[in-house]
Design a protein around this motif. Structure first.
Motif: not given
Length: 90
Positions: A1-4, A33-34, A50-55
């Motif tokens: 399974m991919e790590d989100r 799930h991603l 959706f908001v995905r934090m990068v650092g």
């Protein structure tokens, strides 16, 4: 399974609205799930935006423009007002 935390995916029309994919919810089943937002309070249309934090200082904002086609075989897209409002809050 991919790590989100390491993978971001945004569906297009052909991922979610071909007859087979729409009927079986194939995209959601395999990749849903991603689409989890790090800031779920911004979601307005299902999982979007959706908001995905990068650092700590950057983010990816995922918007979905895919819409049910008015006629089979026609692709079109639109980012709705609810998603735009959710993305402005970020």
């Amino acid at each position: 399974m991919e790590d989100r935390r390491r993978c971001t995916i945004i569906p297009g029309n052909h991922d979610v609205y071909t007859p087979g994919s729409h009927r079986s919810q194939r995209f959601e089943r395999y990749f849903g799930h991603l689409l989890e937002s790090d800031l779920p309070e911004h979601c307005r249309e299902g999982a979007f935006p959706f908001v995905r934090m990068v650092g700590e200082e950057a983010a990816v904002i995922g918007l979905k423009s895919a819409r049910v086609p008015p006629v089979p075989g026609i692709s079109n897209g639109l980012i709705g007002a609810a998603q735009l409002e959710g993305s402005r809050r970020w």
